[in-house]
Design a protein around this motif. Sequence first.
Motif, PDB file in Angstrom:
ATOM      1  N   LYS A 133       0.842  -1.204   0.000  1.00 36.79           N
ATOM      2  CA  LYS A 133       0.000   0.000   0.000  1.00 36.79           C
ATOM      3  C   LYS A 133       0.876   1.253   0.000  1.00 36.79           C
ATOM      4  CE  LYS A 133      -3.521   2.338   2.789  1.00 36.79           C
ATOM      5  NZ  LYS A 133      -4.289   2.293   4.026  1.00 36.79           N
ATOM      6  N   SER A 134       1.876   1.268   0.844  1.00 39.65           N
ATOM      7  CA  SER A 134       2.794   2.399   0.935  1.00 39.65           C
ATOM      8  C   SER A 134       3.542   2.611  -0.388  1.00 39.65           C
ATOM      9  CB  SER A 134       3.781   2.162   2.074  1.00 39.65           C
ATOM     10  OG  SER A 134       4.781   3.137   2.086  1.00 39.65           O
ATOM     11  N   LEU A 135       3.987   1.523  -0.996  1.00 40.92           N
ATOM     12  CA  LEU A 135       4.689   1.618  -2.271  1.00 40.92           C
ATOM     13  C   LEU A 135       3.768   2.179  -3.357  1.00 40.92           C
ATOM     14  CD1 LEU A 135       7.110   1.123  -4.118  1.00 40.92           C
ATOM     15  CD2 LEU A 135       6.400  -1.276  -4.292  1.00 40.92           C
ATOM     16  N   TYR A 136       2.526   1.701  -3.379  1.00 40.07           N
ATOM     17  CA  TYR A 136       1.573   2.226  -4.358  1.00 40.07           C
ATOM     18  C   TYR A 136       1.342   3.726  -4.143  1.00 40.07           C
ATOM     19  CZ  TYR A 136      -2.666   3.327  -6.854  1.00 40.07           C
ATOM     20  OH  TYR A 136      -3.572   3.934  -7.676  1.00 40.07           O
ATOM     21  N   GLU A 137       1.118   4.125  -2.907  1.00 39.12           N
ATOM     22  CA  GLU A 137       0.876   5.536  -2.615  1.00 39.12           C
ATOM     23  C   GLU A 137       2.088   6.394  -2.985  1.00 39.12           C
ATOM     24  OE1 GLU A 137      -0.436   5.330   1.453  1.00 39.12           O
ATOM     25  OE2 GLU A 137      -2.456   4.693   0.854  1.00 39.12           O
ATOM     26  N   LYS A 138       3.278   5.858  -2.786  1.00 35.80           N
ATOM     27  CA  LYS A 138       4.507   6.571  -3.150  1.00 35.80           C
ATOM     28  C   LYS A 138       4.640   6.696  -4.669  1.00 35.80           C
ATOM     29  CE  LYS A 138       8.824   4.725  -3.264  1.00 35.80           C
ATOM     30  NZ  LYS A 138       9.170   5.080  -4.593  1.00 35.80           N
ATOM     31  N   ASP A 139       4.265   5.633  -5.393  1.00 36.93           N
ATOM     32  CA  ASP A 139       4.422   5.594  -6.850  1.00 36.93           C
ATOM     33  C   ASP A 139       3.228   6.144  -7.619  1.00 36.93           C
ATOM     34  OD1 ASP A 139       6.877   4.398  -6.540  1.00 36.93           O
ATOM     35  OD2 ASP A 139       6.249   2.419  -7.246  1.00 36.93           O
ATOM     36  N   LYS A 140       2.141   6.414  -6.947  1.00 38.98           N
ATOM     37  CA  LYS A 140       0.872   6.737  -7.607  1.00 38.98           C
ATOM     38  C   LYS A 140       1.006   7.804  -8.698  1.00 38.98           C
ATOM     39  CE  LYS A 140      -3.957   7.508  -6.405  1.00 38.98           C
ATOM     40  NZ  LYS A 140      -4.890   7.726  -5.310  1.00 38.98           N
ATOM     41  N   ASP A 141       1.650   8.906  -8.401  1.00 38.43           N
ATOM     42  CA  ASP A 141       1.790   9.970  -9.390  1.00 38.43           C
ATOM     43  C   ASP A 141       2.741   9.568 -10.522  1.00 38.43           C
ATOM     44  OD1 ASP A 141       0.029  11.592  -8.013  1.00 38.43           O
ATOM     45  OD2 ASP A 141       1.612  12.596  -6.875  1.00 38.43           O
TER      46      ASP A 141
ATOM     47  N   GLN B  10       1.740  -0.385 -17.754  1.00 45.08           N
ATOM     48  CA  GLN B  10       2.573  -1.516 -17.333  1.00 45.08           C
ATOM     49  C   GLN B  10       2.931  -1.420 -15.852  1.00 45.08           C
ATOM     50  OE1 GLN B  10       5.751  -1.496 -20.275  1.00 45.08           O
ATOM     51  NE2 GLN B  10       4.987  -3.467 -21.026  1.00 45.08           N
ATOM     52  N   ALA B  11       3.359  -0.263 -15.422  1.00 47.86           N
ATOM     53  CA  ALA B  11       3.716  -0.084 -14.013  1.00 47.86           C
ATOM     54  C   ALA B  11       2.479  -0.194 -13.127  1.00 47.86           C
ATOM     55  CB  ALA B  11       4.412   1.251 -13.811  1.00 47.86           C
ATOM     56  N   PHE B  12       1.374   0.408 -13.565  1.00 44.70           N
ATOM     57  CA  PHE B  12       0.131   0.359 -12.797  1.00 44.70           C
ATOM     58  C   PHE B  12      -0.350  -1.083 -12.630  1.00 44.70           C
ATOM     59  CE2 PHE B  12      -4.602   0.471 -12.860  1.00 44.70           C
ATOM     60  CZ  PHE B  12      -4.802   1.067 -11.627  1.00 44.70           C
ATOM     61  N   LEU B  13      -0.280  -1.880 -13.704  1.00 45.25           N
ATOM     62  CA  LEU B  13      -0.767  -3.263 -13.646  1.00 45.25           C
ATOM     63  C   LEU B  13       0.049  -4.136 -12.694  1.00 45.25           C
ATOM     64  CD1 LEU B  13      -1.831  -3.905 -17.335  1.00 45.25           C
ATOM     65  CD2 LEU B  13      -3.298  -3.631 -15.317  1.00 45.25           C
TER      66      LEU B  13
ATOM     67  N   TYR C 288      -6.486  -0.723  -1.686  1.00 45.42           N
ATOM     68  CA  TYR C 288      -5.868   0.601  -1.686  1.00 45.42           C
ATOM     69  C   TYR C 288      -5.794   1.228  -3.081  1.00 45.42           C
ATOM     70  CZ  TYR C 288      -1.927  -2.558  -2.529  1.00 45.42           C
ATOM     71  OH  TYR C 288      -1.105  -3.558  -2.988  1.00 45.42           O
ATOM     72  N   ILE C 289      -6.154   0.466  -4.129  1.00 47.63           N
ATOM     73  CA  ILE C 289      -6.190   1.013  -5.483  1.00 47.63           C
ATOM     74  C   ILE C 289      -7.643   1.272  -5.828  1.00 47.63           C
ATOM     75  CG2 ILE C 289      -5.702   0.564  -7.925  1.00 47.63           C
ATOM     76  CD1 ILE C 289      -3.360  -1.200  -7.010  1.00 47.63           C
ATOM     77  N   ASP C 290      -7.928   2.487  -6.256  1.00 46.07           N
ATOM     78  CA  ASP C 290      -9.307   2.859  -6.603  1.00 46.07           C
ATOM     79  C   ASP C 290      -9.800   2.041  -7.788  1.00 46.07           C
ATOM     80  OD1 ASP C 290      -9.336   4.813  -4.632  1.00 46.07           O
ATOM     81  OD2 ASP C 290      -8.639   6.378  -5.995  1.00 46.07           O
TER      82      ASP C 290
END
Length: 189
Positions: free
Chosen positions: A142-150, A157-160, A182-184
């Motif tokens: 979750k933390s990694l996703y929130e950090k990488d979100k922008d 590819q990265a999102f998937l 944690y992903i909308d």
Amino acid sequence: MVLQLLLESKNTAVFGVQAISDTVIVTCNSHDKIAEFVETLKKVFISFLKRNLFIRGGVAYSKHFQSGRITYSHAVAKAYEIESKLSIYPRIVFDENIINMYKTSSTLAGLLGTESVLERNGTYFLDILDYDNWPVVYECAKSLYEKDKDLIERNEQAFLKHVWFENYLFSSMYGDPAKERYIDAARHV
């Protein structure tokens, strides 16, 4: 280094580690130690995740020779092929030959039937999750996703990779039903 710390307590006659650029080679030369090898791979994956890095990998069985700075290995070449062609998401994929070897052997044990290997769509991969580590892995992902979100916006590819990992977390038998994704979800515009 993370890898050295993980392997410090291991018998170096059986286990080895080598890092070249963005490639990490972890070796085990004993079928009897497969359970310990798999547990080490889980720890390696999770320790990278704790440092906000997804990793991919391949596990292969073949000839491997290493002496000092010289490495000659069919296993490394096969593992690289597995990582680049099959392990497109953050996971460590096993060569199907290893699975078949353990399925057909009456003397090899410690890999199958231990809840260490998952299969999906004909691909066998390491299950890094268990009841004890699921909450930690969830929070790290979750933390990694929130950090990488922008950074990953409009980069499918990265999102998937994040979507696959979130689905893996929530499809696990170890998952916590009280935790939320944690992903909308996709939304109408």
